[in-house]
Design an enzyme around this catalytic site. Structure first.
Site, PDB file in Angstrom:
ATOM      1  N   TRP A   1       1.025  -1.032  -0.260  1.00  0.00           N
ATOM      2  CA  TRP A   1       0.071  -0.388  -0.033  1.00  0.00           C
ATOM      3  C   TRP A   1       0.904   1.091  -0.206  1.00  0.00           C
ATOM      4  CZ3 TRP A   1      -0.580   3.863   3.712  1.00  0.00           C
ATOM      5  CH2 TRP A   1      -1.032   4.599   3.958  1.00  0.00           C
TER       6      TRP A   1
ATOM      7  N   ARG B   1      -9.891  -2.571   7.274  1.00  0.00           N
ATOM      8  CA  ARG B   1     -10.679  -1.705   7.558  1.00  0.00           C
ATOM      9  C   ARG B   1     -12.265  -1.734   7.513  1.00  0.00           C
ATOM     10  NH1 ARG B   1     -11.858   3.364   3.194  1.00  0.00           N
ATOM     11  NH2 ARG B   1     -10.262   4.525   4.267  1.00  0.00           N
TER      12      ARG B   1
ATOM     13  N   LYS C   1     -15.241   8.597  -9.085  1.00  0.00           N
ATOM     14  CA  LYS C   1     -13.709   7.799  -8.792  1.00  0.00           C
ATOM     15  C   LYS C   1     -14.187   6.341  -7.879  1.00  0.00           C
ATOM     16  CE  LYS C   1      -9.756   8.052  -5.230  1.00  0.00           C
ATOM     17  NZ  LYS C   1      -9.511   9.170  -3.489  1.00  0.00           N
ATOM     18  N   TRP C   2     -14.491   5.235  -8.213  1.00  0.00           N
ATOM     19  CA  TRP C   2     -14.867   4.080  -8.976  1.00  0.00           C
ATOM     20  C   TRP C   2     -13.704   2.920  -7.017  1.00  0.00           C
ATOM     21  CZ3 TRP C   2     -18.765   1.092 -10.892  1.00  0.00           C
ATOM     22  CH2 TRP C   2     -18.915  -0.337 -10.074  1.00  0.00           C
ATOM     23  N   ASP C   3     -13.546   3.044  -5.666  1.00  0.00           N
ATOM     24  CA  ASP C   3     -12.657   2.923  -4.772  1.00  0.00           C
ATOM     25  C   ASP C   3     -13.208   1.269  -4.610  1.00  0.00           C
ATOM     26  OD1 ASP C   3     -10.642   2.784  -3.558  1.00  0.00           O
ATOM     27  OD2 ASP C   3     -10.826   4.889  -2.397  1.00  0.00           O
ATOM     28  N   MET C   4     -11.914   0.561  -3.876  1.00  0.00           N
ATOM     29  CA  MET C   4     -12.017  -0.541  -3.352  1.00  0.00           C
ATOM     30  C   MET C   4     -10.877  -0.695  -1.990  1.00  0.00           C
ATOM     31  SD  MET C   4     -10.496  -4.152  -3.844  1.00  0.00           S
ATOM     32  CE  MET C   4     -11.590  -5.488  -4.636  1.00  0.00           C
ATOM     33  N   ASN C   5     -11.372  -0.774  -1.358  1.00  0.00           N
ATOM     34  CA  ASN C   5     -10.719  -1.147  -0.081  1.00  0.00           C
ATOM     35  C   ASN C   5     -10.264  -2.371   0.309  1.00  0.00           C
ATOM     36  OD1 ASN C   5      -9.312   1.775   0.123  1.00  0.00           O
ATOM     37  ND2 ASN C   5     -11.354   2.658  -0.257  1.00  0.00           N
TER      38      ASN C   5
ATOM     39  N   CYS D   1     -10.422   2.782  -8.863  1.00  0.00           N
ATOM     40  CA  CYS D   1      -9.326   3.011  -7.439  1.00  0.00           C
ATOM     41  C   CYS D   1      -9.124   1.526  -6.664  1.00  0.00           C
ATOM     42  CB  CYS D   1      -9.350   4.273  -6.879  1.00  0.00           C
ATOM     43  SG  CYS D   1      -8.896   4.681  -5.014  1.00  0.00           S
TER      44      CYS D   1
ATOM     45  N   ASP E   1      -1.655   6.204  -2.991  1.00  0.00           N
ATOM     46  CA  ASP E   1      -2.171   6.999  -1.983  1.00  0.00           C
ATOM     47  C   ASP E   1      -1.245   7.713  -1.564  1.00  0.00           C
ATOM     48  OD1 ASP E   1      -4.757   6.798  -1.713  1.00  0.00           O
ATOM     49  OD2 ASP E   1      -4.816   4.763   0.075  1.00  0.00           O
TER      50      ASP E   1
HETATM   51  C1  DGJ Z   1      -8.287   4.773  -1.139  1.00  0.00           C
HETATM   52  C2  DGJ Z   1      -8.472   6.633  -1.779  1.00  0.00           C
HETATM   53  O1  DGJ Z   1      -6.967   5.497  -2.292  1.00  0.00           O
HETATM   54  C3  DGJ Z   1      -8.021   7.260  -1.428  1.00  0.00           C
HETATM   55  O2  DGJ Z   1      -7.842   8.593  -2.469  1.00  0.00           O
HETATM   56  C4  DGJ Z   1     -10.273   8.164  -0.816  1.00  0.00           C
HETATM   57  O3  DGJ Z   1     -10.579   7.590  -1.442  1.00  0.00           O
HETATM   58  C5  DGJ Z   1      -9.645   6.535   0.314  1.00  0.00           C
HETATM   59  N1  DGJ Z   1     -10.670   5.304   0.064  1.00  0.00           N
HETATM   60  C6  DGJ Z   1     -11.351   7.416   1.193  1.00  0.00           C
HETATM   61  O4  DGJ Z   1     -11.795   6.009   1.867  1.00  0.00           O
END
Ligand code: DGJ
Length: 729
Positions: free
Chosen positions: A199, A443, A476-480, A526, A548
């Site tokens: 990360w 998370r 912005k389509w995120d996946m954390n 993202c 990030d």
């Molecule tokens: C991870 C993304 O990479 C960040 O830019 C931000 O959008 C956060 N998630 C938000 O939770």
């Protein structure tokens, strides 16, 4: 480009502008062998390279004694379980529990253009720009048909490959491994190049000597991942940026993968790539098909530069789609590092007002605008605008931003569900989990089971409803979080091994629906930074958030590794505030801007709070973006020096197609005593043209700039960056 079948010799020859690829059918059992991949040659009569008459190959006519030949023959698509002890590309398990299978050539077709890969992203081209070979093989015993696809392009030195398996028998069987491409070659003293990371430290270039045995990079995290990248290159030991031979593979897929090279006892190399077999088991009913994703193969005789150029050309022309394929992207300001979860309409509008007065063109509202989301431990899945924060509602906010002359964009994380959400309270079985086992949180969230149609439809409607409610022009389509605890409450026991792949197919389906309903939308993928930066996602979104880590120095290595494969137009890159939120480093605002100019360019800071001198610099950076972005997006990128190798400075250039213009970026990371200037050699200019640095009288010949070099004055201090713009005199 050309694809030819020489019937008498039973040889296939595929030609791209500068490369040739040959394979041949041998023996009574019609094995398909790999002959050659390399510089373009006109001769096709080189089937001897398959060494079918050399011991320990024992021709299969002598069926009872064929024990060892499988282990030496250069198979085009190696099968498992029958005596080739190198790693296979395909494994099946029959209902009787047996695992062996084979591939014998049956027929082939050569067509103009390129058929789509059902449900999967893939490179594309029309009848004039590419042609495709389909080679059909079978395993009669298993009732299996295997179709191998190869596409060559008229304008690019790439060959794409994919595989389709069909059950022709009367009983189901289980596919336990399906790779998409393989190259059986002799070892030429190769180094293995891959991209490694973590990360906030994605895609760092790693190069090491290839040794005996299996070496691989992989992910079974459910996404292409921060850690390893679906890319592998084998380069001859002497390969540099400009010289040497490189064989590269890149996977057009966003889920589990394995890319590997195996050096055998006979000094053969088997390079292969495909879906990771770990936890993969796909039940194929009689008459059913399985389409494996595409691999892009590049051969370069011109070092890493040649490889990079071919990847960039292919992706710019034959992978990225949509309205923004070749369009300048709006300069955005994202509120994530500015406010994190702590924002209101008023705060966002204050950022937008200041930003618009400085020339920034779009406000992006990041995480935290929905449900009870005031930290990252709740509310994913509850995609309802939180009007305590967004007072006046979303439409009001968007309209106000539009009135400032700015576009509006929004963040989603559609694939996730928080245990603390209304959605989870209502549908706990919608989360991926192993029934009866406490699921792992990451998370504080779970992943939605996208193998279920009702879940996919719910997710789609949540996103689409918001987009239909206001003039939203960017997502912005995120996946954390990565997948674990694989289990679906819906899939039957014999199909649980399909979950990983079904999940990825559903992500593709969602983004396909989204881009069809909202064709003017700018989509940026993202994943906790850049954990899903891969060609699969590029098929749906022309840009992906790179990392990030927005620190300008950290970004040098991340962007170098990313640009080894992907065009600069795809790299989400922003200027952020200092001390940097990830590493605490303080770098000049100007340097942050120059480094971000190599990507999509934008800001990620509270523009109402940054120092006045930084704010004053924004209009100049905006102007530079408008001046150079056409060149950055369309031009050819070349790496000149690498901070990751020299630990002192970084340098790259972008040169226009007509070679009339070149933009050089030089970043001195750490200064040294007694250095007055550095000489750098530019690349791919016209040796016969005269160039001058913009604003200067003096001219330089293209050949002097390339072979002798340009003297760059050493800046005083650390973390200093400069742009040098040369135009034809
Ligand atoms: C991870 C993304 O990479 C960040 O830019 C931000 O959008 C956060 N998630 C938000 O939770």
């Amino acid at each position: 480009m050309k694809i030819t079948y020489f019937e008498k010799e039973r040889i296939f020859k595929l030609d791209t502008p500068k490369t040739s690829y040959l394979m041949g059918v041998v023996d009574e059992e019609n094995f398909l062998g790999h002959i050659y991949y390399g510089k373009r040659i006109e001769d096709y009569n080189i089937g001897y390279l398959m060494r079918t008459d050399e011991p320990p190959f024992v021709p299969s006519k002598n069926n009872r004694e064929r024990g060892s030949f499988y282990d030496t023959f250069p198979f085009e698509y190696p099968t498992g379980g029958l005596g080739d002890y190198r790693e296979s590309c395909i494994s099946i398990r029959t209902e009787g529990g047996h695992v062996g299978c084979s591939f014998s050539y049956v027929s082939h077709n050569i067509v103009k253009g390129k058929p789509d890969l059902t449900g999967l992203p893939a490179t594309f081209g029309d009848q004039d720009s590419c042609m495709t070979l389909e080679v059909i093989g079978e395993d009669k015993h298993a009732g299996m048909k295997v179709a191998l696809y190869y596409t060559v392009f008229a304008d690019t030195d790439a060959i794409t490959r994919s595989v389709k398996i069909e059950n022709m028998g009367e009983n189901p069987f289980y596919l336990t491994k399906v790779f998409s491409a393989c190259l059986d070659m002799d070892n030429q003293d190769f180094d293995m190049i891959s991209l490694h990371g973590s990360w906030a430290r994605e895609r760092h270039i790693q190069r090491k000597t290839l040794g005996y045995g299996i070496q691989n990079v992989s992910s079974f995290r459910g996404e292409s991942s921060h850690q390893d990248h679906p890319f592998l290159a084998l380069a001859t030991k002497n390969t540099t940026q400009e010289n040497g031979e490189v064989y590269a593979m890149n996977f057009v897929y966003s889920g589990n993968f394995r890319a590997q090279a195996e050096v055998s006892q006979f000094d053969g190399v088997r390079m292969s790539m495909g879906i990771h077999p770990e936890h993969f088991c796909w039940k194929l009913m009689p008459g059913a098909e399985f389409q494996a994703p595409e691999v892009v193969m590049i051969y370069s005789a011109e070092g890493l530069d040649g490889m990079t150029t071919s990847f960039h050309h292919l992706y710019k022309k034959h992978l990225i789609r949509g309205e923004y394929k070749d369009k300048k992207r709006p300069i955005l300001i994202n509120n994530w590092e500015a406010t994190y979860f702590d924002f209101t309409t008023e705060k966002l509008l204050s950022i937008a007002k200041e930003a618009s007065s400085l020339g920034i063109e779009m406000l992006v509202m990041d995480d935290g605008w929905f449900g009870k989301r005031s930290s990252d431990n709740c509310a994913l899945g509850d995609w309802v605008v939180n009007e305590e924060k967004i007072q006046g509602g979303l439409k009001y906010l968007v309209d106000e931003v539009n009135k400032l002359g700015m576009k509006f964009g929004i963040w989603f994380e559609p694939e996730m569900i928080s245990p603390d959400s209304d959605l989870y309270r209502e549908h706990p079985d919608w989360a991926i989990a192993i029934p009866g086992r406490v699921a792992t949180e990451s998370r504080q969230q779970y992943v939605l089971d996208l193998s279920r149609k009702e879940v996919v439809d719910y997710v789609y409607e949540c996103v689409a409803r918001i987009l239909r409610s206001a003039n939203i022009e960017y997502v912005k389509w995120d996946m954390n979080r990565q997948l674990s605890d694989l289990g679906s409450y819906e899939l039957s026991a014999d199909r649980q091994g399909e979950l990983y792949h079904r999940y990825v197919l559903a992500v593709y389906e969602l983004q396909d629906r989204l881009t069809k309903e909202f064709p003017h939308l700018l989509l940026e993928n993202c994943s906790g930074g850049g954990a899903r930066f891969d060609p699969g996602m590029l098929y749906y979104s022309p840009q992906i958030w790179c990392s990030d880590d927005t620190d300008a120095v950290e970004r040098l290595e991340i962007q170098e590794g990313t640009a080894l494969i992907y065009p600069l137009s795809t790299m989400g890159a922003h200027v952020s505030d200092c001390p940097n939120h990830t590493v605490g480093r303080v770098t000049p605002f100007e340097t942050r801007g120059i480094v971000a100019l190599a990507g999509t360019f934008g800001y990620e800071l509270d523009v109402t709070k940054i120092p006045q001198e930084d704010r004053d610099m924004i209009p100049k950076q905006v102007a530079m973006y408008h001046k150079y972005n056409d060149l950055v997006r369309r031009g050819d990128y070349y790496r000149i020096a690498s901070y990751s190798q020299n630990h002192k400075y970084d340098c790259w250039e972008v040169v226009s197609e007509d070679k009339k213009e070149v933009l050089v970026t030089f970043v001195q990371v750490l200064n040294r005593a007694n250095f007055k200037s550095r000489r750098i050699r530019l690349k791919e200019l016209d040796p016969n043209k005269q160039y001058h640095i913009e604003g200067e009288e003096r001219t330089y010949s293209g050949e002097a700039l390339m072979y002798a070099g340009l003297q760059i004055p050493n800046p005083w201090g650390d973390f200093k960056a400069m742009l040098i713009h040369l135009v034809e005199a």
